[in-house]
Design a protein around this motif. Structure first.
Motif, mmCIF file in Angstrom:
data_model
loop_
_atom_site.group_PDB
_atom_site.id
_atom_site.type_symbol
_atom_site.label_atom_id
_atom_site.label_comp_id
_atom_site.label_asym_id
_atom_site.label_seq_id
_atom_site.Cartn_x
_atom_site.Cartn_y
_atom_site.Cartn_z
ATOM 1 N N GLU A 164 0.851 -1.185 0.000
ATOM 2 C CA GLU A 164 0.000 0.000 0.000
ATOM 3 C C GLU A 164 0.890 1.240 0.000
ATOM 4 O OE1 GLU A 164 -3.947 -1.563 2.386
ATOM 5 O OE2 GLU A 164 -2.380 -0.538 3.510
ATOM 6 N N SER A 165 0.379 2.311 -0.556
ATOM 7 C CA SER A 165 1.129 3.566 -0.590
ATOM 8 C C SER A 165 0.150 4.727 -0.532
ATOM 9 C CB SER A 165 1.960 3.679 -1.874
ATOM 10 O OG SER A 165 2.904 2.635 -1.984
ATOM 11 N N ASN A 166 0.540 5.779 0.157
ATOM 12 C CA ASN A 166 -0.221 7.014 0.113
ATOM 13 C C ASN A 166 0.332 7.880 -1.006
ATOM 14 O OD1 ASN A 166 -1.806 6.231 2.219
ATOM 15 N ND2 ASN A 166 -1.326 7.967 3.544
ATOM 16 N N PRO A 167 -0.523 8.473 -1.818
ATOM 17 C CA PRO A 167 -0.043 9.197 -2.999
ATOM 18 C C PRO A 167 0.991 10.267 -2.693
ATOM 19 C CG PRO A 167 -2.418 8.907 -3.106
ATOM 20 C CD PRO A 167 -1.997 8.461 -1.741
ATOM 21 N N GLU A 168 0.848 10.960 -1.544
ATOM 22 C CA GLU A 168 1.737 12.093 -1.268
ATOM 23 C C GLU A 168 3.149 11.676 -0.889
ATOM 24 O OE1 GLU A 168 -0.347 11.271 2.713
ATOM 25 O OE2 GLU A 168 -0.760 11.102 0.566
ATOM 26 N N SER A 169 3.353 10.388 -0.579
ATOM 27 C CA SER A 169 4.699 9.932 -0.203
ATOM 28 C C SER A 169 5.295 9.012 -1.260
ATOM 29 C CB SER A 169 4.660 9.235 1.163
ATOM 30 O OG SER A 169 3.687 8.206 1.200
ATOM 31 N N THR A 170 4.940 9.271 -2.521
ATOM 32 C CA THR A 170 5.476 8.477 -3.624
ATOM 33 C C THR A 170 6.050 9.402 -4.688
ATOM 34 O OG1 THR A 170 3.371 8.439 -4.838
ATOM 35 C CG2 THR A 170 3.761 6.663 -3.249
ATOM 36 N N SER A 171 6.780 8.799 -5.627
ATOM 37 C CA SER A 171 7.402 9.539 -6.732
ATOM 38 C C SER A 171 7.762 8.535 -7.814
ATOM 39 C CB SER A 171 8.676 10.247 -6.248
ATOM 40 O OG SER A 171 9.674 9.292 -5.900
ATOM 41 N N PRO A 172 8.097 8.998 -9.029
ATOM 42 C CA PRO A 172 8.543 8.051 -10.055
ATOM 43 C C PRO A 172 9.736 7.220 -9.598
ATOM 44 C CG PRO A 172 8.031 10.176 -11.040
ATOM 45 C CD PRO A 172 7.960 10.368 -9.559
ATOM 46 N N GLU A 173 10.659 7.832 -8.879
ATOM 47 C CA GLU A 173 11.840 7.106 -8.399
ATOM 48 C C GLU A 173 11.445 6.045 -7.360
ATOM 49 O OE1 GLU A 173 12.702 10.820 -10.232
ATOM 50 O OE2 GLU A 173 11.525 10.449 -8.398
ATOM 51 N N PHE A 174 10.471 6.384 -6.525
ATOM 52 C CA PHE A 174 9.972 5.440 -5.519
ATOM 53 C C PHE A 174 9.444 4.179 -6.189
ATOM 54 C CE2 PHE A 174 6.151 3.904 -3.276
ATOM 55 C CZ PHE A 174 6.664 3.592 -2.028
ATOM 56 N N PHE A 175 8.598 4.339 -7.195
ATOM 57 C CA PHE A 175 8.010 3.188 -7.864
ATOM 58 C C PHE A 175 9.063 2.397 -8.638
ATOM 59 C CE2 PHE A 175 4.148 5.974 -7.613
ATOM 60 C CZ PHE A 175 3.455 5.163 -6.722
ATOM 61 N N ASP A 223 -9.919 14.132 6.150
ATOM 62 C CA ASP A 223 -8.593 14.504 6.654
ATOM 63 C C ASP A 223 -7.464 13.889 5.831
ATOM 64 O OD1 ASP A 223 -9.434 16.134 8.792
ATOM 65 O OD2 ASP A 223 -9.828 14.371 10.025
ATOM 66 N N ARG A 224 -7.698 13.684 4.541
ATOM 67 C CA ARG A 224 -6.646 13.214 3.649
ATOM 68 C C ARG A 224 -5.786 14.405 3.228
ATOM 69 N NH1 ARG A 224 -5.654 7.892 3.481
ATOM 70 N NH2 ARG A 224 -4.882 8.096 1.344
ATOM 71 N N LYS A 225 -4.482 14.183 3.111
ATOM 72 C CA LYS A 225 -3.556 15.274 2.882
ATOM 73 C C LYS A 225 -3.165 15.470 1.424
ATOM 74 C CE LYS A 225 -3.585 15.964 7.270
ATOM 75 N NZ LYS A 225 -4.458 17.048 7.784
ATOM 76 N N HIS A 226 -3.388 14.454 0.579
ATOM 77 C CA HIS A 226 -2.947 14.602 -0.808
ATOM 78 C C HIS A 226 -3.920 15.483 -1.601
ATOM 79 C CE1 HIS A 226 -5.973 11.748 -2.389
ATOM 80 N NE2 HIS A 226 -5.731 11.033 -1.317
ATOM 81 N N THR A 227 -3.428 16.082 -2.653
ATOM 82 C CA THR A 227 -4.259 16.905 -3.521
ATOM 83 C C THR A 227 -5.114 16.003 -4.404
ATOM 84 O OG1 THR A 227 -2.475 16.999 -5.147
ATOM 85 C CG2 THR A 227 -2.590 18.785 -3.542
ATOM 86 N N PRO A 228 -6.228 16.520 -4.945
ATOM 87 C CA PRO A 228 -7.151 15.664 -5.690
ATOM 88 C C PRO A 228 -6.518 14.900 -6.850
ATOM 89 C CG PRO A 228 -8.215 17.744 -5.160
ATOM 90 C CD PRO A 228 -6.778 17.887 -4.744
ATOM 91 N N GLY A 229 -5.561 15.487 -7.538
ATOM 92 C CA GLY A 229 -4.989 14.822 -8.706
ATOM 93 C C GLY A 229 -3.794 13.938 -8.422
ATOM 94 N N ARG A 230 -3.303 13.938 -7.194
ATOM 95 C CA ARG A 230 -2.052 13.240 -6.909
ATOM 96 C C ARG A 230 -2.187 11.725 -7.019
ATOM 97 N NH1 ARG A 230 2.541 12.245 -8.175
ATOM 98 N NH2 ARG A 230 3.471 10.669 -6.817
ATOM 99 N N ALA A 231 -3.305 11.150 -6.616
ATOM 100 C CA ALA A 231 -3.459 9.695 -6.671
ATOM 101 C C ALA A 231 -3.407 9.189 -8.108
ATOM 102 C CB ALA A 231 -4.760 9.280 -5.998
ATOM 103 N N VAL A 232 -4.089 9.888 -9.006
ATOM 104 C CA VAL A 232 -4.069 9.489 -10.413
ATOM 105 C C VAL A 232 -2.665 9.627 -10.981
ATOM 106 C CG1 VAL A 232 -4.874 10.125 -12.719
ATOM 107 C CG2 VAL A 232 -6.505 9.975 -10.822
ATOM 108 N N ALA A 233 -1.985 10.707 -10.641
ATOM 109 C CA ALA A 233 -0.606 10.890 -11.113
ATOM 110 C C ALA A 233 0.292 9.771 -10.595
ATOM 111 C CB ALA A 233 -0.070 12.246 -10.662
ATOM 112 N N ALA A 234 0.109 9.393 -9.325
ATOM 113 C CA ALA A 234 0.918 8.318 -8.745
ATOM 114 C C ALA A 234 0.642 6.986 -9.444
ATOM 115 C CB ALA A 234 0.640 8.206 -7.255
#
Length: 391
Positions: free
Chosen positions: A114-125, A152-163
């Motif tokens: 599992e991953s939260n979108p705000e703590s990921t990046s292309p390098e992470f994946f 109380d989710r911290k990521h922006t609306p588009g971040r999950a799709v980008a991740a």
């Protein structure tokens, strides 16, 4: 180790499917609806840390392998939480190395984190793919900012799709997005927009869960004070139908009441093992295990969990041996939720007569050897199970 757990491990069938669940109890902040066994840095203080947790996890893996007597090939690994992505690529790669050091991964094993979108990046994946992970599950919940704010989710609306797109670009064929529906303030149009966003990401799996207001959470306190309305059952039913229709039109079919996949190769094999009552070992604070009809669960607090393991013992808080009646109840409850359906042979004559009432009402489909929930039946699955078992 308790005598029940030891006996179950020694007599377990090595040919049965076997999975590992690893619980990461750390979160950067606490979501208002969450009642999982998780802790922020402020809540832990100096009593525990990712380093002490990781050391304890490695010990539990070794003890688990020894308890089973012979190394059972691991078919599925699922790293959940909490927020596993807070460990970073290096931490998650080390965790999988620890698994390999204690157990043998079966050929083609499914390895999910599992991953939260705000703590990921292309390098992470890219790093996770290189480390041997095969599947990513991302907590999206919604594409509407006001809905994320209520949760109380911290990521922006588009971040999950980008991740999700980044994970696909890194070589992950299997990517899941989680949705929550029925949040106070969410509209049908908000949900439609969330579904459009999910489908634009090109994922092969979607999980969607009705919001449950759990006792003891910040959300429950807000509902109790009248600041937010409680979820409405009729609204939840309408939203579920909306989700199912939209995903089905896009080629994702339901295989469990809350899960949709683009094909058999895209289903979450680890979750299927739960629904099939296979064996699994839960590693980490508060994790639950099941081997050969015995369940047990670990001490919840990371410091207590680590201190018991430091003494050379399994961190078991308690255990229970499931009676035949309990096993039967669980099989009915879990299998009826799956598209493969509930084997008719599982039911007594009395229970089959109770199930026939739901067949006549159009809530169950008689598929010969199995009973399968209809579209309307999926909305009432829990009640159907209860009435069959008490018929």
């Amino acid at each position: 180790m308790t005598s029940a757990v030891g006996s179950a491990c020694r007599s377990a069938d090595p040919s049965r499917g076997f999975g590992l669940y690893l619980h990461v109890p750390f979160c950067a902040s606490r979501c208002g609806y969450c009642d999982f066994n998780t802790y922020t840095a402020g809540e832990l203080g100096s009593s525990a840390s990712p380093a002490s947790w990781h050391e304890a996890v490695a010990r539990e893996l070794d003890i688990a392998a020894a308890a089973l007597g012979s190394v059972r090939p691991v078919s599925t690994v699922f790293v959940g939480g909490g927020t596993p992505s807070l460990l970073g690529t290096a931490g998650l790669a080390r965790l999988l190395d620890d698994v390999r050091g204690s157990f043998e991964l079966a050929p083609g094993a499914e390895v999910t984190t599992e991953s939260n979108p705000e703590s990921t990046s292309p390098e992470f994946f890219a790093g996770l793919r290189e480390a041997g992970y095969t599947r990513i599950s991302l907590g999206m919940q919604s594409a509407a900012q006001h809905v994320l704010a209520v949760l109380d989710r911290k990521h922006t609306p588009g971040r999950a799709v980008a991740a999700a797109r980044e994970a696909r670009a890194a070589g992950f064929e299997h990517v899941n997005l989680d949705l929550i529906y029925g949040t106070p303030g969410e509209s049908d149009d908000d949900l439609r927009a969330s579904l459009d966003a999910v489908l634009s990401a090109g994922v092969d799996h979607v999980s969607a869960y009705a919001l449950i207001v759990e006792d003891g959470t910040a959300l429950a306190r807000r509902v109790r004070r009248g600041e937010l309305p409680a979820p409405d059952d009729d609204v939840l039913a309408r939203r579920y139908r909306l989700i199912d229709a939209r995903l089905a039109a896009a080629g994702l079919e339901w295989y469990e009441v809350s899960n949709w996949a683009s094909g058999p190769e895209s289903v979450c094999r680890h979750n299927i093992a739960y629904w099939d009552s296979d064996d699994w070992w839960g590693i980490g604070p508060g994790a639950h295990s099941h081997v050969n009809g015995v369940r047990w669960w670990n001490h919840k607090h990371p410091s207590r969990y680590a201190s018991v393991l430091a003494g050379g013992a399994l961190p078991i808080a308690d255990d229970e041996r499931l009676a035949d009646e309990d096993r039967h109840t669980e099989r009915v409850m879990l299998q009826i939720r799956c598209r493969t359906g509930l084997p008719v042979s599982e039911l007594s004559d009395r229970e089959r007569a109770g199930a026939d009432v739901f067949v006549a009402d159009g809530l169950l489909c008689d598929a010969g050897a199995h009973l399968v929930l209809t579209d309307s039946g999926r909305l009432l699955a829990d009640g159907i199970v209860r009435d069959i078992l008490t018929a």
